[in-house]
Structures are given as C-alpha cells and as structure tokens.
Design a protein around this motif. Structure first.
Motif, PDB file in Angstrom:
ATOM      1  N   ASN A 129      20.001  28.133 -38.892  1.00  0.00           N
ATOM      2  CA  ASN A 129      20.551  28.942 -37.806  1.00  0.00           C
ATOM      3  C   ASN A 129      21.569  29.944 -38.346  1.00  0.00           C
ATOM      4  N   GLU A 168      26.792  32.340 -23.920  1.00  0.00           N
ATOM      5  CA  GLU A 168      26.524  31.031 -23.310  1.00  0.00           C
ATOM      6  C   GLU A 168      27.614  30.669 -22.309  1.00  0.00           C
ATOM      7  N   GLU A 218      20.312  27.175 -19.294  1.00  0.00           N
ATOM      8  CA  GLU A 218      19.765  25.844 -19.557  1.00  0.00           C
ATOM      9  C   GLU A 218      19.554  25.621 -21.052  1.00  0.00           C
ATOM     10  N   ASN A 219      19.315  26.708 -21.783  1.00  0.00           N
ATOM     11  CA  ASN A 219      18.978  26.578 -23.192  1.00  0.00           C
ATOM     12  C   ASN A 219      19.570  27.747 -23.984  1.00  0.00           C
ATOM     13  N   VAL A 220      19.938  27.479 -25.238  1.00  0.00           N
ATOM     14  CA  VAL A 220      20.462  28.523 -26.130  1.00  0.00           C
ATOM     15  C   VAL A 220      19.685  28.448 -27.447  1.00  0.00           C
ATOM     16  N   ILE A 221      19.143  29.590 -27.875  1.00  0.00           N
ATOM     17  CA  ILE A 221      18.349  29.613 -29.109  1.00  0.00           C
ATOM     18  C   ILE A 221      18.917  30.664 -30.063  1.00  0.00           C
ATOM     19  N   LYS A 235      17.779  30.691 -17.475  1.00  0.00           N
ATOM     20  CA  LYS A 235      16.863  29.795 -18.184  1.00  0.00           C
ATOM     21  C   LYS A 235      17.199  29.711 -19.675  1.00  0.00           C
ATOM     22  N   GLU A 236      17.596  30.871 -20.244  1.00  0.00           N
ATOM     23  CA  GLU A 236      17.760  30.896 -21.700  1.00  0.00           C
ATOM     24  C   GLU A 236      18.622  32.081 -22.142  1.00  0.00           C
ATOM     25  N   ARG A 278      19.174  33.884 -25.758  1.00  0.00           N
ATOM     26  CA  ARG A 278      18.487  33.809 -27.044  1.00  0.00           C
ATOM     27  C   ARG A 278      18.824  34.998 -27.929  1.00  0.00           C
TER      28      ARG A 278
END
Length: 364
Positions: A43, A53, A59-62, A289-290, A292
């Motif tokens: 990463n 964030e 809901e998600n972190v990429i 949702k995300e 990224r």
C-alpha cells in the motif's frame, strides 16, 4: 507496475522486502538466500486518503498499491551466467524501476560477499553486469541494422548512428539513463530496446541505527558517485525498519521513531519514492460505498484516468466532475464544495492533477 529490489547478496534486500510487504521472505546471513523472486503488493502511504475517509465515512477504503519484487543477489560474472545471473537479469528486465540497495554500514557479524564494505565498488559491480547485458542487446540490434544501413536505408543509417553512440557509452561504463539523447531518438530507438540500465533507479543506502537520520561517510561517497546519473537516493536503516515492523501498535512505532529523531518510518518514504520513480500519481473517487485511490501515469488525461476504473468509462467518456483535494478538505463535503462553486466540469483534454477527486460521466 513493479519495482525490483536489487543488490549484491547479503546487503539487506530481503529484510527490506519483509518490512515493506510483511510477506516474511527468507533472509539469512549467507549469499543467495533469495533464489526465486519474492513478490509483495504494498500500500502507498497517503494521508489524503485518511482525510477523505474522515469526511465521507465510506463503507470501504482502498489505497493505491505498488508491486515490489525481491530479486536474487547479483555477483561478478552474472552477465555470463555466474551465480544466479541469468535468472537475476531476466527477473530485473520484467520490472519497471529499480530499488538498488547498497550496504553502507560496518558489522563484522554480517558477511559481505567481497569481504569488505565499499558501496562504491558494490554499485560498480552491479552496474558493470547490467551494462554488459545491455551491450549484448545493443550489439544484437546493431547486427540487424547494419545490414539495412549498407543498402542506403536512411532510417537504418539514423538508427545505426544512435546505436553506435549507445554502444560506445555502454563500453565506457555509462548507464543508459545518464546518456543524453534527442527526445525523438530516445523514444523511437532507445526505449523500445527495454535496456536494464535505462530503468529509473533509486539508490537505497542501508545504514546503521546511528546514521539513520543524517547518513555517514559511505553515503557521502554514494551521493558523489550518482550526482550526475539522473537517479534518486534514500538513506534507510533496514535494521530499524525490521524492529519497527515487530511493534504492534501505531503509538509504539511513533515513540520508537521519536526516540531516534525520525518523523516517520523509512519504509513509508521508500514506498512513496518507488511510486514517484514509476512516474505515477493518484486521483481519488469518493462516495459512501467506497473511497479509493487510483493510480495513473503523470500526464494522463481525464478519459485515460476513467479507463483505469473500466475501459467502458474511457470509450464512452463524456465529461468529468473534478474537485481539487485542497478544496475538498477545506469545505468538508462535496455538497459544500458545489455550493462554493469549486467543482469543475472538465472535458476530454483535461490533464488530471495529483489529488483530484473525480466523478465520470460516460455513455456506452
């Protein structure tokens, strides 16, 4: 995109790889501990992602990632197949950039393949082997071009001139990345050869704990050696990184670093440096949702950036809605950015900036 960790046997490559990837590649106090290349997806540390964030609460972190490859140690004669030379050179050819680890510390308990510490000599050992392999590639190409040039083919005559220059410089122990070419010659003739010493390189000076902040006399010698090479240099105490890696909590790691007078782990700097070395930058998408981070080449257009998400986005690109990261952070939400008139609508010609937060409109 891949960055390959290279160096002589036993200079700390696998230990560094473990610190970066937590993959626990085998590392030990003898040459050729690494035989097959170890591969880790790492990463890219980015405080902007954490800030997005906290604002969006998705809901998600990429995060963005870089692939790091730990390649077997090289020895003299590798270009002729000595040691693991053929395998090493095949593995390094497949990478996009090189992280060249140089031993810049004294420790009688750690064996050096040449029985003494000399990072200048070590660098030159590897450079010579890579240059010899590149020379072999250039000479093979020249054999073909010479035949066409003898018939009077103007393109072949031009290519021969560039290849002759390239051959002479390699024979004079120059790395291709440090040779001056006209931009067209480099792009049309040199780059397609995919020469190893043309890859971007970051020299990683592996130092002891005392030298972690400011380096030492070994590092100064390396700096002088690479100053004209169009290369990066990073000071890193791999042993410290290994110790940090064993600590469980973020707080413990920060206290450890503060005791040493360091602001952050060197591995984080190295990952970011590798990312930059690969000529990559980041844009973000942000929704409930995300959130990224997306990786794109520096200079990519908005349609090209959209294509990283899905090829249909690029094919059917209509426009992009863009918010600069600083504006997103300042106003605290997408809605407030819009109210302030800071969201821009950009077309196909827009060149994406590092940190842009983007939405794409497309029609397939």
């Amino acid at each position: 995109m891949k960055a390959g960790i290279v160096g002589l046997p036993n200079v700390g490559k696998s230990t560094l790889f473990n610190c970066l990837s937590n993959a626990k590649a085998q590392s030990a106090n003898f040459p050729f501990c690494t035989i097959e290349p170890n591969i880790g997806v790492v990463n890219v540390p980015d405080s902007r992602l954490k800030k997005l964030e906290s604002i969006v609460k998705p809901e998600n972190v990429i995060p963005a990632t870089v692939e790091i490859v730990d390649i077997a140690g090289l020895v003299k004669g590798a270009s002729k197949g000595e040691g693991l030379g053929n395998q090493f050179l095949a593995n390094i050819r497949e990478t996009d950039a090189i992280l060249h680890v140089l031993r810049c510390f004294d420790n009688d308990n750690i064996i050096h393949v040449d029985e003494s510490v000399d990072p200048v000599r070590d660098k030159e050992t590897i450079d010579i082997e890579l240059q010899l392999k590149d020379l072999e590639t250039v000479e093979k190409k020249l054999d073909k071009v010479n035949k066409a040039a003898r018939t009077g083919n103007k393109e072949a005559i031009k290519e021969k001139e560039v290849l002759d220059h390239l051959k002479n410089e390699l024979e004079a122990s120059k790395n291709v990345r440090s040779i001056d070419f006209k931009e067209e010659d480099r792009n049309v003739i040199v780059k397609p050869l995919q020469l190893i010493t043309d890859k971007p390189v970051l020299y990683v000076c592996n130092v002891d704990e005392i030298s972690a902040k400011d380096g030492n006399h070994y590092v100064e010698k390396v700096k002088m050696l690479v100053k004209d090479e169009n290369a990066g240099l990073l000071i890193l105490a791999v042993s410290i990184e290994a110790d940090i890696n064993e600590l469980d909590s973020f707080e413990e790691r920060q206290m450890f670093l503060e005791d040493l007078g360091l602001k952050e782990a060197g591995s984080a700097k190295l990952i970011r440096s590798a990312y930059a070395l690969l000529n990559q930058q980041t844009y973000f998408t942000a929704g409930v949702k995300e959130v990224r981070a997306w990786t794109i080449p520096i200079g990519a257009s908005a349609p090209q950036a959209a294509g990283v998400i899905h090829t249909d986005f690029e094919k059917g690109f209509i426009r992009s809605e863009v918010i600069g990261y600083d504006d997103y952070q300042h106003y605290g939400s997408e809605t407030k950015v819009k109210e302030a008139g800071k969201m821009r609508v950009e077309g196909k010609e827009y060149i994406v900036k590092d940190g842009d937060v983007m939405h794409f409109r497309f029609n397939v």
